[in-house]
Structures are given as C-alpha cells and as structure tokens.
Design an enzyme around this catalytic site. Structure first.
Site, PDB file in Angstrom:
ATOM      1  N   GLY A 109      29.024  -7.623 -97.918  1.00 52.87           N
ATOM      2  CA  GLY A 109      28.252  -8.344 -98.935  1.00 52.87           C
ATOM      3  C   GLY A 109      28.996  -9.510 -99.556  1.00 52.87           C
ATOM      4  O   GLY A 109      30.098  -9.860 -99.158  1.00 52.87           O
ATOM      5  N   GLY A 153      32.027  -8.339 -87.254  1.00 58.23           N
ATOM      6  CA  GLY A 153      30.898  -8.077 -86.364  1.00 58.23           C
ATOM      7  C   GLY A 153      29.852  -9.177 -86.435  1.00 58.23           C
ATOM      8  O   GLY A 153      30.155 -10.321 -86.799  1.00 58.23           O
ATOM      9  N   THR A 182      29.449 -10.863 -89.880  1.00 61.69           N
ATOM     10  CA  THR A 182      30.607 -11.726 -90.128  1.00 61.69           C
ATOM     11  C   THR A 182      30.497 -13.022 -89.333  1.00 61.69           C
ATOM     12  O   THR A 182      30.819 -14.105 -89.828  1.00 61.69           O
ATOM     13  CB  THR A 182      31.899 -10.990 -89.715  1.00 61.69           C
ATOM     14  N   ILE A 200      33.052  -1.487 -83.835  1.00 62.65           N
ATOM     15  CA  ILE A 200      33.004  -0.289 -82.989  1.00 62.65           C
ATOM     16  C   ILE A 200      31.639  -0.183 -82.302  1.00 62.65           C
ATOM     17  O   ILE A 200      31.504   0.461 -81.286  1.00 62.65           O
ATOM     18  CB  ILE A 200      33.298   1.001 -83.795  1.00 62.65           C
ATOM     19  N   ASP A 201      30.620  -0.838 -82.889  1.00 62.66           N
ATOM     20  CA  ASP A 201      29.258  -0.709 -82.350  1.00 62.66           C
ATOM     21  C   ASP A 201      29.067  -1.421 -81.011  1.00 62.66           C
ATOM     22  O   ASP A 201      28.111  -1.126 -80.296  1.00 62.66           O
ATOM     23  CB  ASP A 201      28.235  -1.288 -83.345  1.00 62.66           C
ATOM     24  N   MET A 211      28.302   6.955 -84.553  1.00 63.75           N
ATOM     25  CA  MET A 211      27.914   5.689 -85.177  1.00 63.75           C
ATOM     26  C   MET A 211      27.286   4.699 -84.198  1.00 63.75           C
ATOM     27  O   MET A 211      27.412   4.835 -82.986  1.00 63.75           O
ATOM     28  CB  MET A 211      29.138   5.040 -85.786  1.00 63.75           C
ATOM     29  N   ARG A 259      24.983   1.117 -85.584  1.00 65.83           N
ATOM     30  CA  ARG A 259      23.933   0.734 -86.522  1.00 65.83           C
ATOM     31  C   ARG A 259      22.589   0.470 -85.836  1.00 65.83           C
ATOM     32  O   ARG A 259      21.546   0.874 -86.322  1.00 65.83           O
ATOM     33  CB  ARG A 259      24.358  -0.530 -87.260  1.00 65.83           C
TER      34      ARG A 259
HETATM   35  N1  ATP Z   1      23.349 -13.969 -91.965  1.00 67.32           N
HETATM   36  C1  ATP Z   1      24.475 -14.017 -92.658  1.00 67.32           C
HETATM   37  N2  ATP Z   1      24.925 -15.183 -93.171  1.00 67.32           N
HETATM   38  C2  ATP Z   1      26.073 -15.249 -93.879  1.00 67.32           C
HETATM   39  N3  ATP Z   1      26.868 -14.176 -94.111  1.00 67.32           N
HETATM   40  C3  ATP Z   1      26.485 -12.993 -93.631  1.00 67.32           C
HETATM   41  C4  ATP Z   1      25.274 -12.841 -92.883  1.00 67.32           C
HETATM   42  N4  ATP Z   1      25.155 -11.531 -92.525  1.00 67.32           N
HETATM   43  C5  ATP Z   1      26.234 -10.909 -93.039  1.00 67.32           C
HETATM   44  N5  ATP Z   1      27.029 -11.767 -93.691  1.00 67.32           N
HETATM   45  C6  ATP Z   1      28.289 -11.447 -94.375  1.00 67.32           C
HETATM   46  O1  ATP Z   1      29.248 -11.040 -93.400  1.00 67.32           O
HETATM   47  C7  ATP Z   1      30.043  -9.971 -93.898  1.00 67.32           C
HETATM   48  C8  ATP Z   1      30.040  -8.826 -92.928  1.00 67.32           C
HETATM   49  O2  ATP Z   1      28.710  -8.447 -92.577  1.00 67.32           O
HETATM   50  P1  ATP Z   1      28.326  -6.938 -92.227  1.00 67.32           P
HETATM   51  O3  ATP Z   1      28.608  -6.064 -93.403  1.00 67.32           O
HETATM   52  O4  ATP Z   1      26.941  -6.934 -91.714  1.00 67.32           O
HETATM   53  O5  ATP Z   1      29.373  -6.498 -91.139  1.00 67.32           O
HETATM   54  P2  ATP Z   1      29.594  -6.928 -89.645  1.00 67.32           P
HETATM   55  O6  ATP Z   1      30.348  -8.191 -89.598  1.00 67.32           O
HETATM   56  O7  ATP Z   1      28.288  -6.921 -88.928  1.00 67.32           O
HETATM   57  O8  ATP Z   1      30.572  -5.801 -89.119  1.00 67.32           O
HETATM   58  P3  ATP Z   1      30.278  -4.260 -88.801  1.00 67.32           P
HETATM   59  O9  ATP Z   1      30.075  -4.174 -87.345  1.00 67.32           O
HETATM   60  O10 ATP Z   1      31.476  -3.567 -89.230  1.00 67.32           O
HETATM   61  O11 ATP Z   1      29.057  -3.843 -89.541  1.00 67.32           O
HETATM   62  C9  ATP Z   1      29.500  -9.604 -95.270  1.00 67.32           C
HETATM   63  O12 ATP Z   1      30.348 -10.118 -96.271  1.00 67.32           O
HETATM   64  C10 ATP Z   1      28.120 -10.237 -95.277  1.00 67.32           C
HETATM   65  O13 ATP Z   1      27.730 -10.625 -96.584  1.00 67.32           O
HETATM   66  O1  F6P Z   2      29.642   3.069 -94.279  1.00 71.46           O
HETATM   67  P1  F6P Z   2      29.866   1.664 -93.910  1.00 71.46           P
HETATM   68  O2  F6P Z   2      31.248   1.189 -94.064  1.00 71.46           O
HETATM   69  O3  F6P Z   2      28.907   0.735 -94.590  1.00 71.46           O
HETATM   70  O4  F6P Z   2      29.615   1.518 -92.357  1.00 71.46           O
HETATM   71  C1  F6P Z   2      28.680   2.174 -91.576  1.00 71.46           C
HETATM   72  C2  F6P Z   2      28.305   1.317 -90.394  1.00 71.46           C
HETATM   73  O5  F6P Z   2      29.387   0.542 -89.958  1.00 71.46           O
HETATM   74  C3  F6P Z   2      29.602   0.677 -88.581  1.00 71.46           C
HETATM   75  O6  F6P Z   2      30.682   1.534 -88.399  1.00 71.46           O
HETATM   76  C4  F6P Z   2      29.924  -0.632 -87.940  1.00 71.46           C
HETATM   77  O7  F6P Z   2      28.847  -1.500 -88.060  1.00 71.46           O
HETATM   78  C5  F6P Z   2      28.279   1.286 -88.061  1.00 71.46           C
HETATM   79  O8  F6P Z   2      28.470   1.995 -86.889  1.00 71.46           O
HETATM   80  C6  F6P Z   2      27.829   2.103 -89.227  1.00 71.46           C
HETATM   81  O9  F6P Z   2      26.431   2.222 -89.267  1.00 71.46           O
HETATM   82 MG    MG Z   3      26.960  -5.638 -88.021  1.00 74.94          MG
END
Ligand code: ATP
Ligand code: F6P
Ligand code: MG
Length: 528
Positions: free
Chosen positions: A244, A268, A271, A298-299, A342, A344
């Site tokens: 966030g 991910g 990010t 990890i996904d 896990m 998502r």
């Molecule tokens: N569409 C977007 N535009 C800008 N920033 C974003 C967007 N989606 C997510 N973010 C920001 O990127 C960061 C990581 O996003 P998110 O929590 O979805 O994890 P992730 O990078 O997908 O990794 P994970 O696989 O661990 O979930 C957060 O700080 C989030 O606010």
């Molecule tokens: O509890 P957290 O840290 O929000 O993460 C849970 C999610 O993050 C991941 O580990 C990576 O996106 C997913 O597999 C899972 O749904």
């Molecule tokens: Mg993600």
C-alpha cells in the site's frame, strides 16, 4: 492449416480450439496489443462455434495479407523496445567502468577494448522456441490460425560497453515491496556489489517498500559491500517490505529531493505497476532517472518470464508441508491430509509442489473449476481413495474454489482482494461433515504452511537467479534503460519493458503440458 476455416482476417475452430483460444487470448492479452475478439460469421461449420478476428486498437491483422507477419514483427519490435533516458535527453555515452579484467586502468578504456565480455545493444534472445504445428497442440500459443512460426525477439541483458552515467556521481537506491519472498537479500546484495564494481559510492536502501519514500521517520540506509556481505544467509528483507501507500507523485518528489539517479525496485506485479508509474512520472518531469525492476514473488504470476525469484524456494518448502500431510494421512486410519498453499490468483505453487512431492492425490487450483458434490465431485473421489488406498492427500491453492465461499469484499493496503479461506472451509465444512454424514470414518489433518514457504532463505536455484537478475538490473540502469524489468525468459536473461509484463497476472494454462503432467501424477479425474 488443421481443421480451421479461414475467412477474411478471421478463423473458426472446434470447441477444443475455443478452449485453447481462451488460453491463447490470455497469452496474447498479456503479452501483446493483439486481441482476438468474438465475431459472427455465417461460414461456421460443425463443430465450430468459434470465430475470431484479430483486432487491436493499435494493430489490425488480416491473415490473408501476405505481409501480416512483417506487420506483427514490426509491432512486436516497437512494443519490446526498451525505454531509455536517451529518449528524452540527448546524451553522449561514455566508456563503461565495468570490467572484469584484472589490470584495470583508471579510465577503463584499455580493458574495454580488450575484453569481449559485453553485450551488444542489438543482441536478442528468442522468447518462444516451440513451433506448434496446430492450435490444437497441447499448450499451443499461436498468432494466426495456421500457427505460423514467427520469431519473437527480446533484448538480451548484460553489461554494455557504453554507459550513460558517471558512476562517481551516481546515487542509487534499492527498495523491496509487497510480501516477503525468499531471495530478496540475495538480490539486494548483488545490486550493491555490482554498483560498487562500476565505482558507485552512494548507495542507499529505502526502508519498508514505497512507504519509505514518504513516511516521516523512515530514513534511507547507506549500503555498502561490507554491510550486505552476509545478508543472504537470512530470509526476509534487510530493508523491510510493505504493501500500500504508493502515491506516485510523492514518491517522485522524494526521488527528486534525494537526488536519486537509479532506482532498483524488487517486487511482484503490484510493485512493477508502481515502478512503471514512477518511471512515467520521472519522464514527465524530465528527470534523468533509471527505474529498473527485479521480479520477485513466490506466486510466479508475472507474464512472459520463466519464473520469478522466490518461487522455487516456496515450492521446495511447500513440498515439506505436503510430505508431513502425507505421513500423517498414511499413518492414520482413513487419513486425509489437506494442505493449503499460497498463490493470490494462480495455482503455480500448488501445481509445482504437487508435482515435486509426488504424494498428492488431488490438486485444486483456481484456473481449473471443480465441483465438490455429485458423481464427479471431489468428495466422491476421496471416498474412492479411502476405499481403495486407505488414505489420501489433497493440495488446495488459496485462490481455488473462491466461488464456493462467501466473499468479504475486503482488500489489503495495496488493493488486493483478501481471499476467503478455502483450506479451513474444505477441512471443516466439506470433508469432515461429508464423511460424518455418510457414516464413514475420516481422520482429517490440515496443514497451512502459509508464511513458512516465503519467510525462508533462498535455495540454490533462487540464489543464482537473484544473483543474475540483480547484476543485470545494474547493467540495465547504466545502459540508460528505465521502465524495464530484469528477468529470465526461455532460460535466457533479458530485459522487458514493464508495460508488457503487467497487462494481466500470469495463470496456469489448464491445457499446458505441465498441468497435464500434474494430472498424470495425481491420477485425479475431471471434477465436473
Ligand atoms: N497499479 C499500481 N500502481 C502503482 N502502485 C501500485 C499498483 N499496484 C500496487 N502498487 C504498489 O506496489 C506495492 C506492492 O504491491 P502489492 O502489495 O500488490 O505486492 P506485489 O508487488 O504484487 O508483490 P506480492 O507478490 O508479494 O504480492 C504497494 O506499495 C502498492 O501500493
Ligand atoms: O499476508 P500478506 O503479506 O498480505 O500476503 C499474502 C499474499 O502474498 C503472497 O504471498 C504473495 O503475493 C500471496 O501468495 C498471498 O496471497
Ligand atoms: Mg501481486
């Protein structure tokens, strides 16, 4: 062309092809501007309910046009060209300071000429190497109805002879975002090592993800080889992570105020979307900043790449949970081992852990719908397994069967949907109740290894992947690229524009050989 009826700019296929087509749509939607839209045709012959036409806001292909391939490839070339700081600045390159020759001269020039260790900007790697002869081949990814061979080249990663930054003047920052993932520390470490090899002195870590850019009280951490030398021995992130709070303009204000020239973003798909937004905003403000991402999750749900770092380790840890479930189930009278893993929005961890353990009888993933009750339901199959084998093991992906559960509608700080707990539901409401109802004893052992699969140190294969991707990220930034990700495609290390990998989450293709291999291994039937 096998069993396909060609019309002008469209083609029709069987029902099986239609299923394949939706998979292909996913591939193309995720990796191309080219979409296949449903269209009406009078020329449909049985069984051929599908008729599609290749359309796109940017590219319209008519497969009867002899030059369609060339048009496709020109479009591909444009989409996969790498954004660079030279797009907005008229910059003169300088000779690289990166050399692995022993007797380094202060300017580096001599070594550069003598060493053939650089990657040419025109070097390419092939993204796809299988030539499918028909859209009905397992896992086929075709562009036209004939499944013609079209070369899809992407840019090779690695150090260039010429660079666009003076290392001594560079300030580089590293940030790790999203959830934890094995290998984050390995990647941080390699980025620092490589930056220092170029001669960068000013390297900082941004604490706790994007939040670290604007949350008061969070200070950037100076990083050096000495400081990060051993961080790979532990899991987690040396810098901390968060979800966030991504406010692009505030982040770029902060980048500007801190005078950051290179930003390395580890995360991910969320990010990556954030990194691309930062890159775009920097461009808008005409800042000479390179934003380079490294795909961690990890996904394994990021498009086009073989795998993201952390995935292999998560699978390895997950199979330990499966092994425990197997031992528990096998040692109990009518034992049922149930493991939730896990993922998502995709079932990669569940599929690969089921494959690697070889102990799973039923693997349930979100990409493949299933029914629980009835003649072809999961429960009837479990009854059969208890009767014939005496025990069984079920592996369920966290995103599977969400349609069977009540949705809370809640989202996490990043806006990701918070999933309902399919594992607990399967254990309590489904399996236990069902066997009680039919009067058959069943001893259910439920294991939820959730955070154990990601809060651990990277295994050997992930450690190598992080090493290569981290090093290449630095080479990419020095080469002047921005808005790119450093990844592995078809076993080769390449750079892709972030825009191409964030079009949709990558999901398991139910018609892929890998899913078929999983079914062969589990022996499970179709559950519908
Ligand atoms: N569409 C977007 N535009 C800008 N920033 C974003 C967007 N989606 C997510 N973010 C920001 O990127 C960061 C990581 O996003 P998110 O929590 O979805 O994890 P992730 O990078 O997908 O990794 P994970 O696989 O661990 O979930 C957060 O700080 C989030 O606010
Ligand atoms: O509890 P957290 O840290 O929000 O993460 C849970 C999610 O993050 C991941 O580990 C990576 O996106 C997913 O597999 C899972 O749904
Ligand atoms: Mg993600």
């Amino acid at each position: 062309m096998a069993a396909a009826l060609k019309t002008s700019g469209s083609f029709c296929g069987t029902q099986q092809q239609q299923r394949l087509q939706s998979t292909r749509d996913q591939f193309l939607l995720g990796s191309s501007h080219l979409n296949f839209k449903q269209c009406k045709s009078k020329k449909i012959r049985k069984p051929a309910p599908l008729c599609v036409r290749a359309t796109s806001s940017k590219l319209e292909l008519d497969f009867n046009d002899p030059s369609w391939k060339q048009k496709f490839q020109e479009d591909w070339e444009r989409r996969f060209s790498l954004p660079s700081i030279t797009d907005i600045y008229d910059l003169k390159p300088r000779t690289t300071t990166f050399s692995l020759k022993k007797n380094r001269t202060p300017t580096g020039d001599e070594n550069v000429d003598m060493w053939n260790g650089y990657v040419n900007n025109d070097d390419r790697a092939l993204l796809k190497v299988i030539k499918y002869s028909s859209p009905t081949s397992a896992g086929a990814e075709c562009i036209d109805p004939d499944c013609s061979w079209v070369e899809q080249w992407v840019h090779r990663a690695g150090p260039r002879k010429e660079i666009y930054y003076e290392p001594k003047e560079v300030k580089a920052a590293i940030v790790t975002c999203g959830g934890l993932c094995p290998g984050l520390n390995d990647a941080i470490r390699q980025i620092v090592f490589t930056l220092e090899t170029y001669g960068v002195k000013n390297i900082v870590g941004i604490p706790f993800g994007y939040r670290g850019f604007f949350e008061k009280g969070l200070k950037e951490m100076p990083l050096s080889r000495g400081l990060v030398e051993n961080i790979n021995l532990n899991g987690g992130s040396f810098l901390g992570v968060s979800r966030g709070g991504a406010k692009t303009s505030e982040i770029v204000d902060s980048i500007q105020a801190r005078r950051i020239d290179m930003l390395f973003v580890l995360g991910g798909n969320g990010t990556h979307a954030g990194a691309n937004a930062i890159h775009e905003e920097c461009r808008k403000r005409k800042l000479k900043v390179s934003v380079v991402a490294v795909p961690k999750t990890i996904d394994n749900d990021i498009l086009l790449m073989d795998k993201t770092f952390g995935f292999d380790t998560a699978v390895e840890e997950a199979q330990r949970a499966i092994n425990s479930a197997y031992i528990e189930a096998r040692s109990a009278y009518h034992g049922i081992g149930l493991v939730k893993l896990m993922g998502r929005s995709s079932g990669f961890i569940a599929m690969h852990a089921s494959l690697s353990s070889g102990q799973v009888d039923v693997c349930l993933i979100p990409e493949v719908p299933f029914t629980l009750d009835g003649e072809f339901g999961v429960l009837r199959h479990l009854e059969h397994l208890l009767k014939t084998k005496g025990f069984c093991v079920v592996c369920v992906a966290e995103a599977a069967g969400q349609e069977l559960l009540q949705k809370s509608g809640a989202t996490d700080a990043s806006g990701n949907v918070i999933l309902s707990d399919i594992g607990v539901h399967m254990q309590q409401k489904v399996i236990k109740m069902h066997f009680k109802d039919i009067g058959v004893p069943a001893d259910v052992k439920y294991i939820d290894p959730t955070y154990m699969v990601r809060a651990c140190r990277a295994n050997a294969s992930d450690a190598i992947l992080c090493t290569v991707l981290g090093q290449n990220a630095v080479h990419g930034a020095f080469a002047g690229f921005s808005g790119i990700t450093s990844c592995i495609c078809n076993t080769h290390y390449v750079y892709l524009p972030i825009t191409e990998v964030i079009k949709a989450p990558k999901r398991v293709n139910p018609n892929s050989r890998m899913w078929h291999r999983c079914l062969t291994s589990t022996g499970q039937p179709d559950f519908h």
